[in-house]
Design an enzyme around this catalytic site. Structure first.
Site, PDB file in Angstrom:
ATOM      1  N   LYS A  13      67.581   1.670 103.843  1.00  0.00           N
ATOM      2  CA  LYS A  13      66.184   2.293 103.541  1.00  0.00           C
ATOM      3  C   LYS A  13      66.592   3.043 102.029  1.00  0.00           C
ATOM      4  CE  LYS A  13      66.862   5.197 107.080  1.00  0.00           C
ATOM      5  NZ  LYS A  13      67.984   4.648 107.572  1.00  0.00           N
ATOM      6  N   ARG A  85      61.306  10.609 112.146  1.00  0.00           N
ATOM      7  CA  ARG A  85      62.352  10.235 113.118  1.00  0.00           C
ATOM      8  C   ARG A  85      62.313  10.194 114.558  1.00  0.00           C
ATOM      9  NH1 ARG A  85      66.677   9.920 108.792  1.00  0.00           N
ATOM     10  NH2 ARG A  85      68.561   9.652 109.955  1.00  0.00           N
ATOM     11  N   ARG A 124      79.994   2.286 102.425  1.00  0.00           N
ATOM     12  CA  ARG A 124      79.294   2.991 101.527  1.00  0.00           C
ATOM     13  C   ARG A 124      79.895   4.036 100.635  1.00  0.00           C
ATOM     14  NH1 ARG A 124      73.715   5.452 103.434  1.00  0.00           N
ATOM     15  NH2 ARG A 124      74.982   6.562 104.918  1.00  0.00           N
ATOM     16  N   ARG A 157      80.340   9.766 102.333  1.00  0.00           N
ATOM     17  CA  ARG A 157      79.645  10.878 103.056  1.00  0.00           C
ATOM     18  C   ARG A 157      80.270  11.273 104.399  1.00  0.00           C
ATOM     19  NH1 ARG A 157      73.167   9.106 103.605  1.00  0.00           N
ATOM     20  NH2 ARG A 157      73.845   9.807 105.545  1.00  0.00           N
ATOM     21  N   ARG A 168      75.440   8.927 115.422  1.00  0.00           N
ATOM     22  CA  ARG A 168      74.144   8.742 114.763  1.00  0.00           C
ATOM     23  C   ARG A 168      73.368   7.265 115.191  1.00  0.00           C
ATOM     24  NH1 ARG A 168      76.113   8.069 108.963  1.00  0.00           N
ATOM     25  NH2 ARG A 168      73.929   7.682 108.282  1.00  0.00           N
TER      26      ARG A 168
HETATM   27  P1  AP5 Z   1      71.710   2.680 102.322  1.00  0.00           P
HETATM   28  O1  AP5 Z   1      70.382   2.175 101.601  1.00  0.00           O
HETATM   29  O2  AP5 Z   1      72.521   3.915 102.054  1.00  0.00           O
HETATM   30  O3  AP5 Z   1      71.092   2.700 104.018  1.00  0.00           O
HETATM   31  P2  AP5 Z   1      70.309   3.779 104.704  1.00  0.00           P
HETATM   32  O4  AP5 Z   1      69.300   3.157 105.608  1.00  0.00           O
HETATM   33  O5  AP5 Z   1      69.450   4.645 103.742  1.00  0.00           O
HETATM   34  O6  AP5 Z   1      71.098   4.659 105.486  1.00  0.00           O
HETATM   35  P3  AP5 Z   1      71.376   6.399 105.595  1.00  0.00           P
HETATM   36  O7  AP5 Z   1      72.705   6.431 106.453  1.00  0.00           O
HETATM   37  O8  AP5 Z   1      71.233   7.170 104.276  1.00  0.00           O
HETATM   38  O9  AP5 Z   1      70.262   6.699 106.732  1.00  0.00           O
HETATM   39  P4  AP5 Z   1      70.424   7.465 107.458  1.00  0.00           P
HETATM   40  O10 AP5 Z   1      68.949   7.536 108.142  1.00  0.00           O
HETATM   41  O11 AP5 Z   1      71.254   7.680 108.788  1.00  0.00           O
HETATM   42  O12 AP5 Z   1      70.660   9.042 107.011  1.00  0.00           O
HETATM   43  P5  AP5 Z   1      69.915   9.986 106.131  1.00  0.00           P
HETATM   44  O13 AP5 Z   1      70.496  10.467 104.982  1.00  0.00           O
HETATM   45  O14 AP5 Z   1      68.390   9.710 106.187  1.00  0.00           O
HETATM   46  O15 AP5 Z   1      72.785   1.309 102.590  1.00  0.00           O
HETATM   47  C1  AP5 Z   1      73.901   1.713 103.336  1.00  0.00           C
HETATM   48  C2  AP5 Z   1      75.098   0.707 102.536  1.00  0.00           C
HETATM   49  O16 AP5 Z   1      74.791  -0.604 102.704  1.00  0.00           O
HETATM   50  C3  AP5 Z   1      75.087   1.174 100.953  1.00  0.00           C
HETATM   51  O17 AP5 Z   1      76.516   1.133 100.490  1.00  0.00           O
HETATM   52  C4  AP5 Z   1      74.351   0.006 100.367  1.00  0.00           C
HETATM   53  O18 AP5 Z   1      75.074  -0.307  99.189  1.00  0.00           O
HETATM   54  C5  AP5 Z   1      74.470  -1.125 101.472  1.00  0.00           C
HETATM   55  N1  AP5 Z   1      73.435  -2.178 101.711  1.00  0.00           N
HETATM   56  C6  AP5 Z   1      71.847  -1.890 101.546  1.00  0.00           C
HETATM   57  N2  AP5 Z   1      71.265  -3.038 101.670  1.00  0.00           N
HETATM   58  C7  AP5 Z   1      72.313  -3.847 101.635  1.00  0.00           C
HETATM   59  C8  AP5 Z   1      71.882  -5.509 101.813  1.00  0.00           C
HETATM   60  N3  AP5 Z   1      70.831  -5.913 101.882  1.00  0.00           N
HETATM   61  N4  AP5 Z   1      73.224  -6.104 101.766  1.00  0.00           N
HETATM   62  C9  AP5 Z   1      74.317  -5.557 101.670  1.00  0.00           C
HETATM   63  N5  AP5 Z   1      74.569  -4.039 101.526  1.00  0.00           N
HETATM   64  C10 AP5 Z   1      73.666  -3.239 101.536  1.00  0.00           C
HETATM   65  O19 AP5 Z   1      69.952  11.233 107.159  1.00  0.00           O
HETATM   66  C11 AP5 Z   1      71.262  11.874 107.215  1.00  0.00           C
HETATM   67  C12 AP5 Z   1      71.215  12.968 108.170  1.00  0.00           C
HETATM   68  O20 AP5 Z   1      70.221  13.908 107.873  1.00  0.00           O
HETATM   69  C13 AP5 Z   1      70.787  12.504 109.600  1.00  0.00           C
HETATM   70  O21 AP5 Z   1      71.812  11.923 110.445  1.00  0.00           O
HETATM   71  C14 AP5 Z   1      70.142  13.882 110.346  1.00  0.00           C
HETATM   72  O22 AP5 Z   1      71.218  14.632 110.872  1.00  0.00           O
HETATM   73  C15 AP5 Z   1      69.458  14.456 109.093  1.00  0.00           C
HETATM   74  N6  AP5 Z   1      67.985  14.133 108.922  1.00  0.00           N
HETATM   75  C16 AP5 Z   1      67.488  13.132 108.032  1.00  0.00           C
HETATM   76  N7  AP5 Z   1      66.225  13.114 108.010  1.00  0.00           N
HETATM   77  C17 AP5 Z   1      66.029  13.621 109.356  1.00  0.00           C
HETATM   78  C18 AP5 Z   1      64.610  13.900 110.041  1.00  0.00           C
HETATM   79  N8  AP5 Z   1      63.615  13.297 109.661  1.00  0.00           N
HETATM   80  N9  AP5 Z   1      64.783  14.648 111.144  1.00  0.00           N
HETATM   81  C19 AP5 Z   1      65.861  15.263 111.566  1.00  0.00           C
HETATM   82  N10 AP5 Z   1      67.068  15.188 110.871  1.00  0.00           N
HETATM   83  C20 AP5 Z   1      67.090  14.228 109.712  1.00  0.00           C
END
Ligand code: AP5
Length: 211
Positions: A13, A85, A124, A157, A168
């Site tokens: 994402k 979420r 990552r 991270r 998660r």
């Molecule tokens: P990446 O693009 O970083 O993946 P992502 O989907 O953004 O993953 P996140 O871990 O950031 O999502 P998340 O939803 O768990 O965490 P968030 O930060 O929102 O890609 C991952 C890796 O793969 C990278 O190394 C990239 O290079 C590689 N890659 C990508 N695409 C690829 C492809 N096609 N082929 C090969 N490699 C690829 O949230 C963190 C925390 O914040 C949550 O756990 C929660 O505690 C809190 N939080 C955030 N939002 C909320 C909410 N709305 N409500 C409550 N708590 C929240």
């Protein structure tokens, strides 16, 4: 155009969201990034959120909904990454947009199998300077541990360690996956295979946004 990009941790994402916001001049609202920035600045919101994030759980709805609401005013097109979420957040988003005379134009569900997600999360690395994400295997920096863009240090991270990753993923299955049913059937809903290559996923997303 207002776009929601949702899917499991590690599906891509953030990576795709940054690129799409540039292509389509959208404002990126990524709740994970916003929360990490609050934690880094040591704000009271950040302090409240940190324990939930470190444990791989969701930060309480009132905190994240408030964070988004305060940023909706006078925005042009939005790309929301990581929000909503759960169903309560999705309902709050519909209400908030409606109160600004707006609506969601696209909802894209990026999906992938668990083994792909775990591999992506474990590999990552993120830049401390500009926040850009890399992957040790699929999108590696030219110089080990150094950001290609700003020269910043790359780090892993806290929530990208094995125990937190499994928590998660469990939270995703229980609370976020049901959003597919919430949005399915709406005009502008797309499901895209996030396990394809970076370029293939981008091309599918462009197709979805172009409608
Ligand atoms: P990446 O693009 O970083 O993946 P992502 O989907 O953004 O993953 P996140 O871990 O950031 O999502 P998340 O939803 O768990 O965490 P968030 O930060 O929102 O890609 C991952 C890796 O793969 C990278 O190394 C990239 O290079 C590689 N890659 C990508 N695409 C690829 C492809 N096609 N082929 C090969 N490699 C690829 O949230 C963190 C925390 O914040 C949550 O756990 C929660 O505690 C809190 N939080 C955030 N939002 C909320 C909410 N709305 N409500 C409550 N708590 C929240």
């Amino acid at each position: 155009m207002n776009v929601v990009l949702f899917g499991p941790p590690g599906v891509g994402k953030g990576t795709q969201g940054v690129r799409l916001t540039k292509d389509y001049q959208l404002t990126l609202l990524a709740t994970g990034d916003l929360l990490r920035s609050e934690v880094k600045s040591g704000t009271s919101l950040g302090m409240k959120a940190k324990a939930f994030m470190d444990a791989g759980g969701l930060v309480p709805d009132d905190v994240v909904v408030g964070m988004i609401e305060s940023r909706l005013v006078d925005q042009g097109g939005l790309l929301l990454d990581g929000f909503p979420r759960n169903t309560a957040q999705a309902e709050a988003l519909d209400r908030m947009l409606a109160s600004h005379g707006q609506q969601l134009d696209r909802v894209v569900f990026l999906c992938a199998e668990q083994d792909v997600l775990v591999e992506r999360l474990c590999g990552r690395r993120v830049c401390r300077g500009c926040g850009r994400g890399f992957h040790l295997q699929y999108d590696s920096p030219k110089v080990s541990d150094v950001c290609d863009h700003c020269g910043g240090e790359l780090y892993q991270r806290d929530d990208d360690h094995a125990e937190v990753i499994s928590q998660r993923l469990a939270v995703y299955e229980e609370q976020t996956a049901p959003l597919a049913s919430y949005y399915e059937g709406r005009t502008g809903f797309y499901r895209i295979d996030g396990s394809a290559s970076l370029e293939q996923v981008h091309a599918e997303l462009v197709r979805a946004l172009e409608g």
